[in-house]
Motif scaffolding. Structure first.
Motif, PDB file in Angstrom:
ATOM      1  N   MET A 130     -11.655  31.698  32.597  1.00 18.20           N
ATOM      2  CA  MET A 130     -11.822  30.617  33.568  1.00 18.20           C
ATOM      3  C   MET A 130     -13.099  29.842  33.299  1.00 18.20           C
ATOM      4  O   MET A 130     -14.123  30.434  32.976  1.00 18.20           O
ATOM      5  CB  MET A 130     -11.887  31.182  34.989  1.00 18.20           C
ATOM      6  CG  MET A 130     -10.530  31.511  35.571  1.00 18.20           C
ATOM      7  SD  MET A 130     -10.707  32.640  36.971  1.00 18.20           S
ATOM      8  CE  MET A 130     -11.121  34.153  36.071  1.00 18.20           C
ATOM      9  N   LEU A 131     -13.005  28.518  33.473  1.00 17.48           N
ATOM     10  CA  LEU A 131     -14.179  27.654  33.366  1.00 17.48           C
ATOM     11  C   LEU A 131     -14.313  26.835  34.643  1.00 17.48           C
ATOM     12  O   LEU A 131     -13.344  26.203  35.082  1.00 17.48           O
ATOM     13  CB  LEU A 131     -14.037  26.682  32.184  1.00 17.48           C
ATOM     14  CG  LEU A 131     -15.069  25.530  32.132  1.00 17.48           C
ATOM     15  CD1 LEU A 131     -16.479  26.050  31.839  1.00 17.48           C
ATOM     16  CD2 LEU A 131     -14.673  24.488  31.082  1.00 17.48           C
ATOM     17  N   THR A 132     -15.498  26.887  35.250  1.00 16.14           N
ATOM     18  CA  THR A 132     -15.856  25.904  36.276  1.00 16.14           C
ATOM     19  C   THR A 132     -16.906  25.010  35.637  1.00 16.14           C
ATOM     20  O   THR A 132     -17.982  25.483  35.260  1.00 16.14           O
ATOM     21  CB  THR A 132     -16.428  26.573  37.539  1.00 16.14           C
ATOM     22  OG1 THR A 132     -15.471  27.478  38.068  1.00 16.14           O
ATOM     23  CG2 THR A 132     -16.764  25.529  38.595  1.00 16.14           C
TER      24      THR A 132
ATOM     25  N   GLU B 115     -18.909  21.711  36.560  1.00 14.53           N
ATOM     26  CA  GLU B 115     -19.149  20.866  37.715  1.00 14.53           C
ATOM     27  C   GLU B 115     -18.030  21.118  38.734  1.00 14.53           C
ATOM     28  O   GLU B 115     -17.847  22.274  39.127  1.00 14.53           O
ATOM     29  CB  GLU B 115     -19.246  19.391  37.289  1.00 14.53           C
ATOM     30  CG  GLU B 115     -20.459  19.123  36.382  1.00 14.53           C
ATOM     31  CD  GLU B 115     -21.774  19.209  37.140  1.00 14.53           C
ATOM     32  OE1 GLU B 115     -22.438  20.253  37.031  1.00 14.53           O
ATOM     33  OE2 GLU B 115     -22.127  18.244  37.826  1.00 14.53           O
TER      34      GLU B 115
ATOM     35  N   GLN C  29     -12.041  22.996  37.658  1.00 13.99           N
ATOM     36  CA  GLN C  29     -11.738  24.403  37.389  1.00 13.99           C
ATOM     37  C   GLN C  29     -10.551  24.478  36.450  1.00 13.99           C
ATOM     38  O   GLN C  29      -9.523  23.852  36.709  1.00 13.99           O
ATOM     39  CB  GLN C  29     -11.429  25.149  38.679  1.00 13.99           C
ATOM     40  CG  GLN C  29     -12.622  25.201  39.628  1.00 13.99           C
ATOM     41  CD  GLN C  29     -12.522  26.329  40.647  1.00 13.99           C
ATOM     42  OE1 GLN C  29     -11.620  27.157  40.589  1.00 13.99           O
ATOM     43  NE2 GLN C  29     -13.460  26.356  41.575  1.00 13.99           N
TER      44      GLN C  29
ATOM     45  N   ASP D 232     -16.911  31.510  33.089  1.00 12.66           N
ATOM     46  CA  ASP D 232     -17.878  30.515  32.620  1.00 12.66           C
ATOM     47  C   ASP D 232     -18.062  29.506  33.754  1.00 12.66           C
ATOM     48  O   ASP D 232     -17.107  28.834  34.145  1.00 12.66           O
ATOM     49  CB  ASP D 232     -17.327  29.838  31.355  1.00 12.66           C
ATOM     50  CG  ASP D 232     -18.264  28.787  30.761  1.00 12.66           C
ATOM     51  OD1 ASP D 232     -19.297  28.478  31.366  1.00 12.66           O
ATOM     52  OD2 ASP D 232     -17.911  28.269  29.674  1.00 12.66           O
ATOM     53  N   ILE D 233     -19.264  29.459  34.306  1.00 16.89           N
ATOM     54  CA  ILE D 233     -19.566  28.524  35.403  1.00 16.89           C
ATOM     55  C   ILE D 233     -20.760  27.676  34.979  1.00 16.89           C
ATOM     56  O   ILE D 233     -21.809  28.221  34.620  1.00 16.89           O
ATOM     57  CB  ILE D 233     -19.892  29.259  36.732  1.00 16.89           C
ATOM     58  CG1 ILE D 233     -18.759  30.201  37.118  1.00 16.89           C
ATOM     59  CG2 ILE D 233     -20.175  28.257  37.845  1.00 16.89           C
ATOM     60  CD1 ILE D 233     -19.035  31.009  38.398  1.00 16.89           C
TER      61      ILE D 233
END
Lengths: 124, 124
Positions: B36-38, B40, B43, B117-118
């Motif tokens: 998962m990527l956030t 800004e 998502q 990943d944020i």
């Protein structure tokens, strides 16, 4: 019904910072023996050591303000990862300091405890 | 001999940002379908969607500079949690933008992939 990780993350952080800002001696319930805190360059393990560190921080009045809060499921077993960026107002200072913080929350019965906690002020 | 999570975290982030800054179309190997990527307020899930998002970011030249990097073991099974604060230089801009980023790394054979990943820019 599956738990909404965004709701849990927001409720947790709201509670955590309210408790920190009003009486940080009571934060120990949110950590366990295996919990870790990185606070700037200090690293501590265990609820007792972590709370001692937080209590001895050299300020009397403190207020956290959340700017951004982003959560993701940390694993299929219900962990939640949260990254907060925000502002810290200390004692009578007029200028807030910006900070970044990560919490890795692990389910424990009907609640969650903090397994990982990493805190850094953002120097500019 | 146990893996040194600090070394892994530093090597991973060095490699990740070098790859990002030189050719971010190649970052897909570091993610999996469940990643998962956030980024800004966006998502995304899955290596393909994540790399598409990173590639379409509206800049040609980019350089990451790490200011702080803090790692902790994320679980007894070898996960590693990393929080980075740093500066981002985009295209011909003179002023760096500050950012905060979290990586949750999971071991996979002799290597690690990014599960969480944020990324957030720190507005001031």
């Amino acid at each position: 019904m599956s738990v909404d990780f965004n709701t849990v993350a927001k409720e947790f952080c709201t509670f955590y910072y309210q408790q920190f800002d009003s009486d940080r001696t009571q934060l120990g319930n949110l950590y366990r023996d295996q919990s870790m805190l990185t606070f700037e360059t200090s690293q501590l393990q265990g609820a007792k050591n972590i709370v001692e560190k937080l209590v001895e921080l050299p300020f009397q009045k403190v207020a956290h303000r959340i700017s951004t809060l982003d959560a993701q499921p940390g694993s299929p077993s219900g962990d939640i990862l949260v990254m907060v960026t925000g502002e810290l107002l200390i004692d009578e200072e007029q200028n807030a300091q910006r900070y970044s913080q990560v919490f890795h929350l692990i389910p424990d019965g009907n609640s969650y405890y903090v397994f990982n906690d990493i805190f850094r002020l953002n120097y500019s």
